[in-house]
Motif scaffolding. Structure first.
Motif: not given
Lengths: 400, 222
Positions: A310-313, B77-79, B152-157
């Motif tokens: 969810r936090t990943l969207g 949030r995802a974007r 890295v996961r937080a930065m990939i997008h």
């Protein structure tokens, strides 16, 4: 990516997943087996006799007459006289008549007294005539034609000699040893009770009951027979002839229409069929509920991963679809295994079932009904996954 | 970039956040500190749109996100945001690479699959993760490695804002320093704004602004 997550998630929980697959496979196998065998039994029963317009016997129960005359199950409480049979076959509306005289057996298999009409007019399945895999119909008084299963079971060949016994039991104390019969022919397999029976002439059956040394006339006829199968010159006359037989003044007789009585028989067995299907359905439901319970129990340990998503969207639909997809993958894999197992078991067990039950069970079980059952199983799996999916979604909302 | 106005959030009648005004400018690196249970994580979840305040306005990148539907907030949030949690940051059964690619997938980042994969591998190499490690399930990694994968996961997008919730709390000193260096470097490279909450004041030198949560809360009284 979605399916990689689904597969990896299932692989991570492989212990519980494998147990669920085994439980659902067994229950689906039970359900599919019950459905297939039920259909096959129905088909086998309905194909046991074909082209017979009426079955005539002494007055009694319709179903009982059908059972003992066609399926060789149970016995007649009374016989009909040979005179009545003769009168019937002389009737202008009757194209042919097959006499059936029962009461004797050979090592647990029925011996049926009949005449050449049986081999000429009897049909099974889609009006398939009887065929000989060896030899020919009886011509002499003490000749016998045996069904395929009898030949296989006792390894009889044409020319072999056998003795018939009085009564229908597996073991008889009264053997007609003074008049042994010679095998004149072996019938090809039919998948019907014909395979499990032996056929002798009426004269032979009558003569077998006479003391040794007594003069035997080739034209000897019995006083009575058990039943008669009749083919009419026109099917339009079926009810007319039936009424005439039912009102026959010579003795109390009854005529039944095999198809109608078979339907009555199925109606009376409906409760048993429904019970079997219900039990199989409940076993499947229990396995699915078990899967649902396992998923719900695992939700606590999965909470963190759901929150991460969810936090990943990840949208709620992603979480719901993830759980749904996991359940569907487990269920479809289990159902696939059940199908493969059933096919293997049927292919391997066909000959054994035929040999021991005389029932021709096909390994091709993909009928419309089985298709509907499979769809029902998949739909039930999706339904069962709804609550765990909803729980997963709710859990993923509580992040703080 | 980030503006909170008249924000009030309470759990079961107990006030947790009460911020009259707070602003973070683009490119800033802000550390918000405070004791456990003071509402630091709650603040980050509000900024991420995972929690909604009872009152006030949460403006991120010029958008008032707390008036949006959950679905729209999820997509936003995802974007635009990257999130690094305290620990248990990764999906344990996915490989290192798949953990990163899942974030790219959920952000619906445009690009060819192999390009994104190459970029993920390149970013992972920058935090000293490569080779066989990429195909290892996340649960087999050390905590330090897991937190580096989380960067890295937080930065990939390529998000504009990184939110980090006590990411160093479970790390030893060496791993903490390495983590902070790599996080700072990647934020600079991508020109991302960083908001981190922590009780660890030794992290202060890495930030352009350091604020105690109670100071934010107190602003209403000033």
């Amino acid at each position: 990516m979605f399916w990689r997550v689904v597969v990896a998630s299932l692989a991570y929980r492989r212990g519980a997943v494998l147990l669920s697959i085994v439980a659902i496979s067994i229950s689906a196998l039970t359900l599919l087996s019950v459905e297939h065998i039920r259909q096959q039994a129905r088909q086998a029963f309905s194909q046991t006799v074909s082209g017979v317009d009426l079955i005539v016997g002494a007055r009694g129960g319709d179903i009982n007459l059908l059972l003992y005359s066609v399926f060789h199950l149970g016995s007649a409480s009374r016989n009909m006289s040979y005179q009545s049979f003769d009168a019937l076959q002389q009737s202008a509306d009757v194209a042919w008549a097959i006499p059936l005289a029962m009461g004797d057996s050979h090592r647990g298999h029925r011996v049926v007294g009949t005449n050449a009409n049986f081999f000429e007019h009897f049909r099974y399945g889609q009006k398939t005539p009887l065929q000989f895999q060896q030899g020919q119909a009886f011509k002499q008084t003490f000749e016998v034609v045996i069904g395929a299963q009898v030949a296989r079971k006792f390894n009889y060949q044409v020319g072999d000699s056998l003795v018939i016994s009085h009564g229908l039991g597996q073991h008889s104390f009264q053997q007609h040893e003074q008049h042994p019969f010679t095998v004149s022919g072996i019938l090809a397999p039919t998948g019907t009770p014909v395979d499990k029976a032996l056929y002798v002439s009426l004269a032979g059956l009558e003569a077998a009951h006479r003391p040794a040394g007594m003069a035997l006339d080739a034209a000897i006829i019995p006083d009575s027979i058990t039943a008669t199968l009749i083919g009419l010159t026109s099917r339009l006359k079926t009810f007319q002839v039936q009424r005439r037989i039912n009102e026959y003044r010579g003795e109390p007789l009854m005529a039944i229409l095999p198809g109608v009585t078979l339907t009555q028989l199925w109606d009376s067995l409906n409760v048993m069929e429904a019970t079997l299907r219900t039990i199989a359905g409940l076993i499947f439901a229990a396995a699915l509920i078990g899967l649902s319970a396992t998923l719900l129990a695992s939700m606590r340990e999965r909470r963190q991963e759901l929150i991460i998503m969810r936090t990943l969207g990840a949208r709620p639909s992603f979480i719901i679809l993830l759980i749904q997809a996991e359940v569907m993958l487990i269920a479809t894999t289990a159902i696939g295994i059940a199908i493969l197992l059933l096919w293997t078991l049927l292919s391997a067990g066909q000959s054994v079932i035929m040999q021991w039950l005389g029932l021709a069970i096909s390994s091709d079980f993909f009928t419309a009904n089985v298709g509907l059952t499979l769809l029902g199983l998949v739909a039930a799996s999706a339904m069962v996954a709804l609550y765990p999916s909803y729980r997963a979604y709710r859990m993923s909302l509580v992040v703080s | 970039m980030i503006t909170l106005s008249q924000l009030q959030l309470a759990y079961q009648q107990r006030p947790v956040l009460n911020i009259s005004h707070w602003r973070v400018e683009p490119g800033e690196r802000v550390l918000v500190h405070g004791p456990s249970g003071s509402g630091k994580s709650t603040l980050l979840h509000v900024l991420a749109g995972l929690l909604l305040p009872q009152q006030g306005r949460v403006e991120i990148l010029g958008q008032t996100i707390n008036h949006w539907s959950g679905r729209k907030r999820d997509a936003f949030r995802a974007r635009h945001l990257g999130f690094i949690a305290q620990q248990l940051n990764l999906i344990p059964y996915l490989t290192v690479l798949d953990n990163v690619l899942l974030a790219a997938h959920l952000s619906q980042r445009q690009g060819l699959r192999h390009t994104i994969k190459a970029q993920a591998e390149s970013l992972l190499a920058e935090v000293n993760l490569g080779g066989d490690v990429l195909q290892q399930p996340a649960h087999t990694l050390s905590l330090g490695q897991q937190q580096r994968v989380a960067i890295v996961r937080a930065m990939i997008h390529q998000p504009q804002i990184i939110l980090a919730d006590e990411p160093t709390s479970a790390l030893d000193d060496a791993n903490r320093d390495q983590f902070m260096q790599q996080l700072q470097r990647l934020c600079e490279q991508q020109n991302a704004t960083l908001v981190m909450v922590s009780h660890d004041l030794s992290l202060m030198p890495a930030f352009s602004r350091v604020q105690a949560l109670h100071e934010l809360q107190a602003q209403e009284n000033n």
